[in-house]
Design a protein around this motif. Structure first.
Motif: not given
Length: 110
Positions: A63-85
């Motif tokens: 992530a370049n910031s809370s709103e800018e990611w290198d790929t949408d897939d990485n953002l979605r995976a990170w959000l899912r993982r964060g919810e589980a954690l």
């Protein structure tokens, strides 16, 4: 002066640059915990602590910031993982604290 722990603590969960863990807590007049916290501050399992550190590191890498990611897939995976954690943290601290998610589309408490 003796410090008295609040009835229910609120653990805030969000990433920030240069941090090892995405855990935060606001101090109160009777409970000075600082601001940045670690898994050990809450007695979290070593496994969960390591996974929180990896989740934080993934954010810093992709992530370049809370709103800018290198790929949408990485953002979605990170959000899912964060919810589980966050749910796992909530389970481990359920006796004394609530987890407040402050990443993703909207802040909320579990």
């Amino acid at each position: 002066m003796e410090q008295h722990q609040p009835m229910r603590r609120v653990i805030r969960m969000f990433p920030d640059y240069g941090r090892d863990y995405p855990l935060w807590e606001n101090s109160t007049p009777t409970w000075d915990v600082g601001y940045t916290t670690t898994p050990a501050d809450y007695g979290l399992s070593e496994e969960l602590g390591a996974e929180l550190g990896a989740w934080q590191a993934f954010w810093e890498e992709h992530a370049n910031s809370s709103e800018e990611w290198d790929t949408d897939d990485n953002l979605r995976a990170w959000l899912r993982r964060g919810e589980a954690l966050a749910r796992r943290v909530q389970t481990e601290v359920s006796e004394f604290a609530d987890v407040q998610i402050e990443f993703g589309p909207r802040p909320r408490r579990l």
